[in-house]
Scaffold this motif. Structure first.
Motif, mmCIF file in Angstrom:
data_model
loop_
_atom_site.group_PDB
_atom_site.id
_atom_site.type_symbol
_atom_site.label_atom_id
_atom_site.label_comp_id
_atom_site.label_asym_id
_atom_site.label_seq_id
_atom_site.Cartn_x
_atom_site.Cartn_y
_atom_site.Cartn_z
ATOM 1 N N PRO A 1 0.949 -1.307 0.009
ATOM 2 C CA PRO A 1 0.013 0.022 -0.136
ATOM 3 C C PRO A 1 0.905 1.301 -0.085
ATOM 4 N N LYS A 2 0.427 2.364 -0.883
ATOM 5 C CA LYS A 2 1.196 3.539 -0.828
ATOM 6 C C LYS A 2 1.095 4.131 0.495
ATOM 7 N N ALA A 3 2.204 4.904 0.844
ATOM 8 C CA ALA A 3 2.086 5.876 2.062
ATOM 9 C C ALA A 3 1.275 7.127 1.803
ATOM 10 N N VAL A 4 0.691 7.350 2.762
ATOM 11 C CA VAL A 4 -0.327 8.567 2.635
ATOM 12 C C VAL A 4 0.485 9.657 3.608
ATOM 13 N N LYS A 5 0.898 10.869 3.114
ATOM 14 C CA LYS A 5 1.383 11.638 3.692
ATOM 15 C C LYS A 5 0.387 12.245 4.888
ATOM 16 N N VAL A 6 0.819 12.437 6.305
ATOM 17 C CA VAL A 6 -0.213 13.109 7.124
ATOM 18 C C VAL A 6 -0.541 14.381 6.616
ATOM 19 N N ASN A 7 -1.888 14.425 6.527
ATOM 20 C CA ASN A 7 -2.257 16.098 6.196
ATOM 21 C C ASN A 7 -2.525 16.955 7.369
ATOM 22 N N THR A 8 -1.421 17.806 7.423
ATOM 23 C CA THR A 8 -1.227 18.748 8.436
ATOM 24 C C THR A 8 -2.424 19.776 8.334
ATOM 25 N N SER A 9 -3.085 19.783 7.560
ATOM 26 C CA SER A 9 -4.346 20.537 7.393
ATOM 27 C C SER A 9 -5.384 20.154 8.325
ATOM 28 N N ASN A 10 -5.347 18.669 8.689
ATOM 29 C CA ASN A 10 -6.251 18.165 9.611
ATOM 30 C C ASN A 10 -5.961 18.589 11.083
ATOM 31 N N THR A 11 -6.145 19.905 11.458
ATOM 32 C CA THR A 11 -5.798 20.452 12.676
ATOM 33 C C THR A 11 -7.234 21.593 13.083
ATOM 34 N N PHE A 12 -7.101 21.915 14.210
ATOM 35 C CA PHE A 12 -7.978 23.030 14.641
ATOM 36 C C PHE A 12 -7.431 24.239 14.221
ATOM 37 N N ASP A 13 -8.255 25.032 13.591
ATOM 38 C CA ASP A 13 -7.969 26.500 13.363
ATOM 39 C C ASP A 13 -8.373 27.211 14.584
ATOM 40 N N GLU A 14 -7.960 28.693 14.298
ATOM 41 C CA GLU A 14 -8.170 29.290 15.501
ATOM 42 C C GLU A 14 -9.671 29.401 16.292
ATOM 43 N N GLU A 15 -10.387 29.436 15.412
ATOM 44 C CA GLU A 15 -12.067 29.395 16.094
ATOM 45 C C GLU A 15 -12.391 28.171 16.590
ATOM 46 N N GLN A 16 -11.778 26.975 15.933
ATOM 47 C CA GLN A 16 -12.156 25.712 16.641
ATOM 48 C C GLN A 16 -11.321 25.625 17.935
ATOM 49 N N THR A 17 -10.282 26.181 17.973
ATOM 50 C CA THR A 17 -9.390 26.163 19.165
ATOM 51 C C THR A 17 -10.048 26.755 20.334
ATOM 52 N N ARG A 18 -10.464 28.125 20.077
ATOM 53 C CA ARG A 18 -11.232 28.653 20.964
ATOM 54 C C ARG A 18 -12.521 28.175 21.634
ATOM 55 N N ARG A 19 -13.147 27.466 20.709
ATOM 56 C CA ARG A 19 -14.403 26.684 21.063
ATOM 57 C C ARG A 19 -13.956 25.583 22.029
ATOM 58 N N PHE A 20 -13.245 25.018 21.471
ATOM 59 C CA PHE A 20 -12.733 23.676 22.493
ATOM 60 C C PHE A 20 -12.354 24.176 23.794
ATOM 61 N N LEU A 21 -11.613 25.470 23.858
ATOM 62 C CA LEU A 21 -11.205 25.692 25.123
ATOM 63 C C LEU A 21 -12.328 26.240 26.000
ATOM 64 N N GLU A 22 -13.187 27.110 25.411
ATOM 65 C CA GLU A 22 -14.357 27.423 26.266
ATOM 66 C C GLU A 22 -15.300 26.218 26.622
ATOM 67 N N TYR A 23 -15.408 25.117 25.754
ATOM 68 C CA TYR A 23 -16.264 24.069 25.989
ATOM 69 C C TYR A 23 -15.564 23.377 27.249
ATOM 70 N N MET A 24 -14.459 23.002 27.379
ATOM 71 C CA MET A 24 -13.749 22.474 28.115
ATOM 72 C C MET A 24 -13.777 22.931 29.557
ATOM 73 N N LYS A 25 -14.091 24.135 29.855
ATOM 74 C CA LYS A 25 -14.431 24.832 31.153
ATOM 75 C C LYS A 25 -15.760 24.692 31.769
ATOM 76 N N LYS A 26 -16.704 24.142 30.728
ATOM 77 C CA LYS A 26 -17.977 24.166 31.162
ATOM 78 C C LYS A 26 -18.358 22.977 31.751
ATOM 79 N N PRO A 27 -19.223 22.886 32.933
ATOM 80 C CA PRO A 27 -19.837 21.795 33.455
ATOM 81 C C PRO A 27 -20.698 21.022 32.486
ATOM 82 N N TYR A 28 -20.809 19.788 32.731
ATOM 83 C CA TYR A 28 -21.381 18.806 31.673
ATOM 84 C C TYR A 28 -22.191 17.706 32.591
ATOM 85 N N VAL A 29 -23.435 17.153 32.101
ATOM 86 C CA VAL A 29 -24.178 16.218 32.675
ATOM 87 C C VAL A 29 -23.930 14.981 32.246
ATOM 88 N N THR A 30 -23.650 14.060 33.114
ATOM 89 C CA THR A 30 -23.567 12.649 32.821
ATOM 90 C C THR A 30 -24.771 11.805 33.222
#
Length: 444
Positions: free
Chosen positions: A184-213
């Motif tokens: 099988p041919k090697a597929v180069k890791v796609n470094t665009s598969n990342t968080f952009d600035e807006e996604q990062t901000r959303r993740f950081l804000e969500y991580m601080k919030k309480p959640y219900v289990t």
């Protein structure tokens, strides 16, 4: 015909002979006739003698001495045949130092050998393993759902076995080399598969919030009580633990590698300086003997990394929380106390020992999956990226904000700026040393 000797207990001894290596050799066997009448018994014995004589002459019958010699010869022959399994156990594993790789890679080699190589070829002579064996194994991996990149990674350890065998002149050619163009041919890791600035901000804000289990009701069976106990369903409000928030935020704002994060100690953190910094001078790694601390990946991985003030505050709060926790749990705490508390790791297990290197990824994916489950629109979901992709996210965001490749290379601890250039090419980048100020503005 074989000589017949009547014995006292009703049995007969048969004696036959033949020429072996120019000498007459006798063979004997004791038989018990089944017939009881004299005539029938005599005919049976005559047939036994005739058959025994033929078996001796043809070599079907062998003496105990001949059988023992034959077994020993077969054993020696088997020893002379070097199977894949025997070569791995007796040669490969004791020649660890010939494989120029770190402990993590060595464990990966052993995993692929034990998982794929040994079940397929353990008892096959290593010289008889062909290109067909390799392609059959590749098909088996692919049918099992492995991606092309994963197949290639699994073959790395197996290839190391054949490479060593070829260098030691055990085999004439590496069977993987024979079919390499069909792999099988090697597929180069796609470094665009990342968080952009807006996604990062959303993740950081969500991580601080309480959640219900939510916990569903269930029947608890207690062997000490005959009656079943019904446990009612309930909900529980939780928050992401402080140290999980800290380790993931630190990964986002510094681009540290996983082992570098886990290897941090409080004495590596200068949190009260005008520009807070952390010193990266070691790394956690998994070996056959467990999780250890080792030198960083490269010499340039030893570095001082500036962190934003909000990150320093978060780490200070985590340290205070750990100090209070250590006093609370008493002797269960295995870490340092008092004036030596700074020798403890920043990210820990519940007893104060160094955090397992797998914990950040598990926590990261858990948070992303929970976030995505709450999203109404598919386009709002966060990509389920690797923990290492937070390092790529950090780099691409800084480049987008104008950080130079030279500054970024130093911050990431790359061996040279060429590595940074090959991985992160996003157009012309102007010189900008205000990296931490950029991060403060983005996420502070």
């Amino acid at each position: 015909m074989a000589q017949i000797v009547e014995l006292e207990n009703g049995k007969v001894k048969l004696i036959a002979s033949k020429m072996v290596n120019g000498k007459q050799k006798k063979y004997t066997i004791t038989k018990t006739p089944e017939k009881t009448s004299p005539v029938a018994r005599a005919k049976e014995i005559e047939l036994m003698a005739s058959q025994f004589d033929a078996d001796v002459e043809s070599g079907v019958f062998k003496s105990k001495k001949e059988l023992k010699a034959e077994a020993e010869a077969k054993a020696k022959e088997a020893e002379a045949v070097l199977t894949f399994g025997k070569y791995v156990e007796t040669e490969v594993k004791r020649k660890r130092r010939f494989f120029k790789c770190d402990d993590k890679s060595w464990l990966s080699y052993l995993y692929s050998i034990d998982t794929w190589g040994m079940p397929e070829w353990k008892d096959i002579p290593i010289r008889e393993i062909s290109g067909k064996n390799i392609t059959d194994l590749v098909l088996k991996m692919e049918e099992g759902g492995l991606s092309g990149n994963t197949v290639r990674r699994q073959l790395v350890g197996i290839n190391a076995v054949f490479r060593l065998a070829f260098m030691e002149e055990i085999i004439d050619a590496n069977p993987i080399d024979r079919v390499r163009k069909f792999l099988p041919k090697a597929v180069k890791v796609n470094t665009s598969n990342t968080f952009d600035e807006e996604q990062t901000r959303r993740f950081l804000e969500y991580m601080k919030k309480p959640y219900v289990t939510e916990y569903k009701s269930f029947i608890r069976n207690n062997p000490n009580h005959p009656k079943e106990e019904k446990v009612k369903g309930h909900t529980d409000v939780r928050t992401v633990p402080t140290q999980i928030q800290a380790v993931l935020t630190l990964a986002i704002v510094t681009g540290l590698r996983r082992g570098e994060l886990i290897g941090l100690q409080w004495n590596d953190c200068n949190l009260d300086d005008d520009i807070p910094t952390i010193s990266v001078n070691k790394s956690a790694s998994v070996t056959e003997d467990g999780q250890i601390i080792k030198d960083p990946k490269t010499e340039t991985s030893n570095r001082i990394v500036e962190i934003p003030h909000f990150m320093a505050t978060m780490l200070q709060e985590l340290k205070e929380e750990q100090m209070n926790y250590a006093d609370k749990i008493g002797s269960y705490w295995v870490g340092k106390r008092g004036s030596h508390f700074n020798d403890n790791f920043c990210f820990i297990k519940d007893n104060g020992a160094m955090m397992d290197v797998s914990t950040p990824l598990k926590a990261f994916h858990s948070i992303v999956k929970r976030y995505n489950a709450e999203c109404e629109n598919e386009e709002d979901k966060l990509p389920l990226i690797r923990l290492h992709d937070l390092r790529h996210s950090h780099a691409t965001q800084l480049i987008h904000e104008g950080t130079s490749l030279i500054d970024l290379s130093q911050r990431l601890g790359h061996a040279d700026v060429g590595i940074t250039s090959r991985v992160y090419i996003h157009g012309e980048n102007k010189r900008n040393t205000a990296t931490v100020t950029t991060i403060e503005k983005m996420f502070g």
